[in-house]
Design a protein around this motif. Sequence first.
Motif, PDB file in Angstrom:
ATOM      1  N   ILE A 146      -1.180 -71.004  45.996  1.00 28.69           N
ATOM      2  CA  ILE A 146      -1.840 -72.306  46.197  1.00 28.69           C
ATOM      3  C   ILE A 146      -2.399 -72.892  44.899  1.00 28.69           C
ATOM      4  CG2 ILE A 146      -2.368 -71.784  48.614  1.00 28.69           C
ATOM      5  CD1 ILE A 146      -5.376 -71.612  47.673  1.00 28.69           C
ATOM      6  N   VAL A 147      -2.615 -72.048  43.895  1.00 22.57           N
ATOM      7  CA  VAL A 147      -3.023 -72.570  42.581  1.00 22.57           C
ATOM      8  C   VAL A 147      -2.042 -73.660  42.144  1.00 22.57           C
ATOM      9  CG1 VAL A 147      -3.041 -72.026  40.108  1.00 22.57           C
ATOM     10  CG2 VAL A 147      -4.271 -70.562  41.709  1.00 22.57           C
ATOM     11  N   VAL A 154     -12.359 -66.512  41.497  1.00 27.61           N
ATOM     12  CA  VAL A 154     -12.863 -67.200  40.305  1.00 27.61           C
ATOM     13  C   VAL A 154     -11.785 -67.208  39.219  1.00 27.61           C
ATOM     14  CG1 VAL A 154     -14.620 -67.140  38.483  1.00 27.61           C
ATOM     15  CG2 VAL A 154     -15.248 -66.623  40.860  1.00 27.61           C
ATOM     16  N   TYR A 155     -11.095 -66.071  39.104  1.00 27.72           N
ATOM     17  CA  TYR A 155     -10.035 -65.964  38.085  1.00 27.72           C
ATOM     18  C   TYR A 155      -8.959 -67.030  38.309  1.00 27.72           C
ATOM     19  CZ  TYR A 155      -6.042 -64.074  35.502  1.00 27.72           C
ATOM     20  OH  TYR A 155      -4.981 -63.928  34.659  1.00 27.72           O
ATOM     21  N   TYR A 156      -8.456 -67.112  39.538  1.00 31.07           N
ATOM     22  CA  TYR A 156      -7.373 -68.069  39.790  1.00 31.07           C
ATOM     23  C   TYR A 156      -7.879 -69.508  39.840  1.00 31.07           C
ATOM     24  CZ  TYR A 156      -3.623 -64.702  40.178  1.00 31.07           C
ATOM     25  OH  TYR A 156      -2.675 -63.749  39.878  1.00 31.07           O
ATOM     26  N   ALA A 157      -9.146 -69.687  40.207  1.00 34.18           N
ATOM     27  CA  ALA A 157      -9.716 -71.044  40.145  1.00 34.18           C
ATOM     28  C   ALA A 157      -9.536 -71.600  38.739  1.00 34.18           C
ATOM     29  CB  ALA A 157     -11.196 -71.010  40.525  1.00 34.18           C
ATOM     30  N   GLY A 158      -9.776 -70.773  37.765  1.00 33.20           N
ATOM     31  CA  GLY A 158      -9.667 -71.216  36.381  1.00 33.20           C
ATOM     32  C   GLY A 158      -8.256 -71.564  35.959  1.00 33.20           C
ATOM     33  N   TRP A 159      -7.270 -70.930  36.583  1.00 33.13           N
ATOM     34  CA  TRP A 159      -5.881 -71.200  36.170  1.00 33.13           C
ATOM     35  C   TRP A 159      -5.365 -72.545  36.662  1.00 33.13           C
ATOM     36  CZ3 TRP A 159      -3.422 -69.704  32.261  1.00 33.13           C
ATOM     37  CH2 TRP A 159      -3.457 -68.380  31.790  1.00 33.13           C
ATOM     38  N   GLY A 179       1.863 -82.135  50.951  1.00 34.94           N
ATOM     39  CA  GLY A 179       1.809 -83.320  50.087  1.00 34.94           C
ATOM     40  C   GLY A 179       0.416 -83.564  49.537  1.00 34.94           C
ATOM     41  N   GLY A 180      -0.560 -83.489  50.409  1.00 32.00           N
ATOM     42  CA  GLY A 180      -1.932 -83.745  49.995  1.00 32.00           C
ATOM     43  C   GLY A 180      -2.438 -82.706  49.000  1.00 32.00           C
ATOM     44  N   TRP A 181      -2.075 -81.453  49.249  1.00 36.68           N
ATOM     45  CA  TRP A 181      -2.531 -80.377  48.371  1.00 36.68           C
ATOM     46  C   TRP A 181      -1.844 -80.467  47.008  1.00 36.68           C
ATOM     47  CZ3 TRP A 181      -6.523 -77.600  47.689  1.00 36.68           C
ATOM     48  CH2 TRP A 181      -6.488 -76.403  46.965  1.00 36.68           C
ATOM     49  N   ALA A 182      -0.532 -80.710  47.026  1.00 33.74           N
ATOM     50  CA  ALA A 182       0.230 -80.753  45.770  1.00 33.74           C
ATOM     51  C   ALA A 182      -0.222 -81.916  44.895  1.00 33.74           C
ATOM     52  CB  ALA A 182       1.726 -80.850  46.063  1.00 33.74           C
ATOM     53  N   SER A 183      -0.647 -83.014  45.543  1.00 32.18           N
ATOM     54  CA  SER A 183      -0.988 -84.186  44.734  1.00 32.18           C
ATOM     55  C   SER A 183      -2.462 -84.234  44.344  1.00 32.18           C
ATOM     56  CB  SER A 183      -0.584 -85.457  45.480  1.00 32.18           C
ATOM     57  OG  SER A 183      -1.293 -85.541  46.701  1.00 32.18           O
ATOM     58  N   ARG A 184      -3.244 -83.259  44.799  1.00 31.07           N
ATOM     59  CA  ARG A 184      -4.630 -83.220  44.343  1.00 31.07           C
ATOM     60  C   ARG A 184      -4.702 -82.957  42.852  1.00 31.07           C
ATOM     61  NH1 ARG A 184      -9.170 -81.936  48.181  1.00 31.07           N
ATOM     62  NH2 ARG A 184      -8.207 -82.510  50.142  1.00 31.07           N
ATOM     63  N   ALA A 185      -5.755 -83.442  42.246  1.00 33.00           N
ATOM     64  CA  ALA A 185      -5.957 -83.132  40.830  1.00 33.00           C
ATOM     65  C   ALA A 185      -6.113 -81.621  40.676  1.00 33.00           C
ATOM     66  CB  ALA A 185      -7.196 -83.838  40.314  1.00 33.00           C
ATOM     67  N   ALA A 186      -5.530 -81.091  39.605  1.00 34.95           N
ATOM     68  CA  ALA A 186      -5.639 -79.654  39.341  1.00 34.95           C
ATOM     69  C   ALA A 186      -7.109 -79.240  39.276  1.00 34.95           C
ATOM     70  CB  ALA A 186      -4.932 -79.313  38.034  1.00 34.95           C
ATOM     71  N   PHE A 187      -7.920 -80.095  38.725  1.00 34.23           N
ATOM     72  CA  PHE A 187      -9.351 -79.791  38.618  1.00 34.23           C
ATOM     73  C   PHE A 187      -9.977 -79.630  39.999  1.00 34.23           C
ATOM     74  CE2 PHE A 187     -13.834 -81.045  38.243  1.00 34.23           C
ATOM     75  CZ  PHE A 187     -14.250 -80.181  37.259  1.00 34.23           C
ATOM     76  N   ASN A 188      -9.539 -80.470  40.925  1.00 33.45           N
ATOM     77  CA  ASN A 188     -10.063 -80.395  42.282  1.00 33.45           C
ATOM     78  C   ASN A 188      -9.622 -79.107  42.975  1.00 33.45           C
ATOM     79  OD1 ASN A 188      -9.483 -81.691  45.457  1.00 33.45           O
ATOM     80  ND2 ASN A 188     -11.524 -81.675  44.549  1.00 33.45           N
ATOM     81  N   ARG A 189      -8.368 -78.732  42.788  1.00 31.81           N
ATOM     82  CA  ARG A 189      -7.910 -77.455  43.351  1.00 31.81           C
ATOM     83  C   ARG A 189      -8.730 -76.305  42.774  1.00 31.81           C
ATOM     84  NH1 ARG A 189      -2.388 -79.345  42.735  1.00 31.81           N
ATOM     85  NH2 ARG A 189      -2.053 -77.958  40.969  1.00 31.81           N
ATOM     86  N   SER A 190      -9.022 -76.418  41.509  1.00 30.57           N
ATOM     87  CA  SER A 190      -9.821 -75.385  40.838  1.00 30.57           C
ATOM     88  C   SER A 190     -11.190 -75.247  41.504  1.00 30.57           C
ATOM     89  CB  SER A 190      -9.980 -75.768  39.355  1.00 30.57           C
ATOM     90  OG  SER A 190     -10.700 -74.788  38.665  1.00 30.57           O
ATOM     91  N   GLN A 191     -11.811 -76.373  41.788  1.00 28.49           N
ATOM     92  CA  GLN A 191     -13.132 -76.331  42.418  1.00 28.49           C
ATOM     93  C   GLN A 191     -13.076 -75.720  43.808  1.00 28.49           C
ATOM     94  OE1 GLN A 191     -14.338 -80.561  41.793  1.00 28.49           O
ATOM     95  NE2 GLN A 191     -16.147 -79.633  40.892  1.00 28.49           N
ATOM     96  N   ILE A 192     -11.998 -76.010  44.525  1.00 26.52           N
ATOM     97  CA  ILE A 192     -11.882 -75.476  45.890  1.00 26.52           C
ATOM     98  C   ILE A 192     -11.673 -73.968  45.851  1.00 26.52           C
ATOM     99  CG2 ILE A 192     -10.440 -75.494  47.964  1.00 26.52           C
ATOM    100  CD1 ILE A 192     -10.161 -78.561  47.516  1.00 26.52           C
ATOM    101  N   LEU A 193     -10.856 -73.495  44.909  1.00 29.08           N
ATOM    102  CA  LEU A 193     -10.688 -72.042  44.811  1.00 29.08           C
ATOM    103  C   LEU A 193     -12.010 -71.364  44.435  1.00 29.08           C
ATOM    104  CD1 LEU A 193      -7.555 -72.667  44.848  1.00 29.08           C
ATOM    105  CD2 LEU A 193      -7.356 -70.589  43.478  1.00 29.08           C
ATOM    106  N   TYR A 194     -12.755 -72.012  43.577  1.00 33.89           N
ATOM    107  CA  TYR A 194     -14.056 -71.455  43.210  1.00 33.89           C
ATOM    108  C   TYR A 194     -14.974 -71.417  44.422  1.00 33.89           C
ATOM    109  CZ  TYR A 194     -18.296 -70.522  40.579  1.00 33.89           C
ATOM    110  OH  TYR A 194     -19.455 -69.944  40.110  1.00 33.89           O
ATOM    111  N   ARG A 195     -14.868 -72.449  45.223  1.00 35.84           N
ATOM    112  CA  ARG A 195     -15.679 -72.530  46.442  1.00 35.84           C
ATOM    113  C   ARG A 195     -15.317 -71.382  47.411  1.00 35.84           C
ATOM    114  NH1 ARG A 195     -20.416 -74.421  48.411  1.00 35.84           N
ATOM    115  NH2 ARG A 195     -20.271 -75.107  50.567  1.00 35.84           N
TER     116      ARG A 195
END
Lengths: 481, 291
Positions: B170-171, B114-119, B60-76
């Motif tokens: 997870i994207v 980095v590639y999937y972070a952007g998606w 629930g927490g992951w799905a409701s995060r802002a897409a931008f935030n998920r992007s930053q975490i994947l980049y991290r």
Amino acid sequence: MSDPNEWNYAPAPEAAKQARISDRYAHFINGKWADPKEGEYFQSTNPATGEKLSEVALGTKRDVNAAVKAARNAYDNVWSGMSPRERGKYIYRIARLIQERAREFAIIETLDGGKPIRESRDIDVPLAANHFFYYAGWADKLDYAFPNRKVSSLGVAGQVIPWNFPLLMAAWKIAPALATGNTVVLKPAETTSLTAMKLAEIIADSGLPDGVVNIVTGMGETGALVVNHDDVNKVAFTGSTSVGKRIQKSIAGTDKKITLELGGKAANIILEDAAIDQAVEGIVNGIYFNQGHVCCAGSRLFVQESVYDEVLWKLKRRMDTLIVGDPLDKNTDVGAINSKEQLETIQRYLKAGVDNGAEMYQPACDLPASGNWCPPTVFTNVAQSSIIAQEEIFGPVLAVQTFRTVPEAIEKANNTPYGLSAGIWCDKGARLFQISNQLEAGVVWGNTYNQFDPTSPFGGYKESGFGREGGLHGLAAYLDM
Amino acid sequence: MKRLEVLKTYKLYIGGQFPRTESGRYYSPTGADGQSLGNICQSSRKDFRNAVVAAKGALGGWASRAAFNRSQILYRIGEMLEGRSAQFVDELIKQGSTEADARQEVEDSVDRCVYYAGWCDKYQQVFSAVNPVSSSHFNFSIYEPVGIVAAIAPEEKPLLGLLGTVLPIIVGGNSCVVLASGNSPLSAITLAEVLATSDLPGGVINILTGFREELLPFMVSHMEVNAFVASDLSAEHLKTAKEESIHNLKRIIHHKENIADCESPYPILSTQEVKTTWHPIESSISGGGKY
């Protein structure tokens, strides 16, 4: 002056003469009418009267083999190599021919299936034509549908469709299959084969190359032969969840691509700030449309406690005005139950509902003496564990539950293995979309219900199946990508 | 005197923790030089079920995060991986890669993050639709996560293959339980250490080691798992997966392409559901609406 409460609508029957129904229908294979190889036929009856309308070929293994062979041959030698634009033009022709003969199709759909002529005339038939028209235009534009993906057709599609929207389901299946360059073997439901055979007439008239669309009639066994045929590359099934699961299992060892459009037990949620009169119309449309023979029917009603009394009072009053009877009458709201078997199923659920302690309400209505009839029914005091709140009834039967808070409504709505559709009635956009986001359903109707359109993808979450039909997303089911 | 090296105990990664298998079992795959890679946890059905509980908690927490935030975490995740490149190269070599291949695989793995972070905040824009229905309704189709995904990472390219399998999952806001390469499990567990320090909430990715023969039937029949993803199953395993999926009509996704070499948004869509929402539009406002 007479008492206005005694005023009745004068009968306004659609003349059935317009419809030409042959005494007997063979299979449609390789562009020709093909008598069943074993020589057997079965009856198609009018569920409103019990009278025989025609008889239809009983498809056996040899018939299915001939149909798949014709489809393969047409795929290899004609259809897959045809320019997409020409392919599209054939599909446009089919759409036009349905429009030209719309009245005839509507009458036969109503005679054969029992649905009110108002629905077959205004919904089933026009939507079927529109599906062909919509997908025709995709045929030469597939390169734009899925960015940076090379797509190609799959081959022969084996398609098995249900009896609740016979022509419309045929259109949902055939139109995208053809637009994407596949050929088709279609098996209509045994109680409602006639409009599919009329569609075969149109397909023949359209000049569509032989074997591109083949229609084999028969029972469930015939459908099993179609989906399990070795030379079928794509399986598309609309029907019950139990049959869908059986199909998925039976083709597990193959590379066949599959889409399943299965059952539902949709929640229709009424919040206290909803426009109640409109919501009541939506409840009625949600569950009594097509006698409730609708996979996305709003069969579970959730009403916020503060407006429960008002909603139920208005709903019952509205149910009292529903006209149940002759499906050919233009005033009819609720037609005949599709088959004797389905009527017995529904009656078993009605009994179970009462046995489970729910309270049943049915308006007083004069049901015709012969044929299959079930008055619109609403159950109140329904426990979440009750069978009528859990299982798909596929009839005009509504189970009402209440809730106090929005999270409670969402939890109850999602508490089902199904996930096809849902409805929300609420005056606040912010709240409506918040609820919509949390509902596990492939289609969510906000302040409306049972709307369909060729551009709008339809299909379920969870055990309501997988894949989408309609719209751009519906193309993916028929493409190798 | 030469210093004695401290060896790492390889454990599972469940709910952001590093437990051993509850079963107490282990197996000892061998590396290129015939040396044992160590005692690796042989996960059990119970471990898998525990991991699903963790994945459910995180969903629930992951799905409701802002897409931008998920992007930053994947980049991290990519940043953390880059910083530990040398360790991954060493482990891949130990598992049988040449040095050049190992280096390439680690570089590709960082780039894949980095590639999937952007998606994360783009696939929805590219693939959603506003549908021009004939009636007076606003109608749109968007993607939503299918839910909890069980996955089997490919045997080959144990790091890149695992990332190529789980990142697209997870994207799109799903949580997952992934079974690492059976013969080359070291890099998966070390990846878990990267994930644990990447702001990725515990439970979003859970990593098991063990035998696919043993775990596959449980992965595909679990009623809380909504989809199953793999890319190098045998025909027999794929058949089992499809057969056992019918209990809750789990989505079975078997990527045709070698997922380690695949950079594409389409794997993201394979673990998404399409939701279509209708809402009426007032059809005419009194006067002046038409001219």
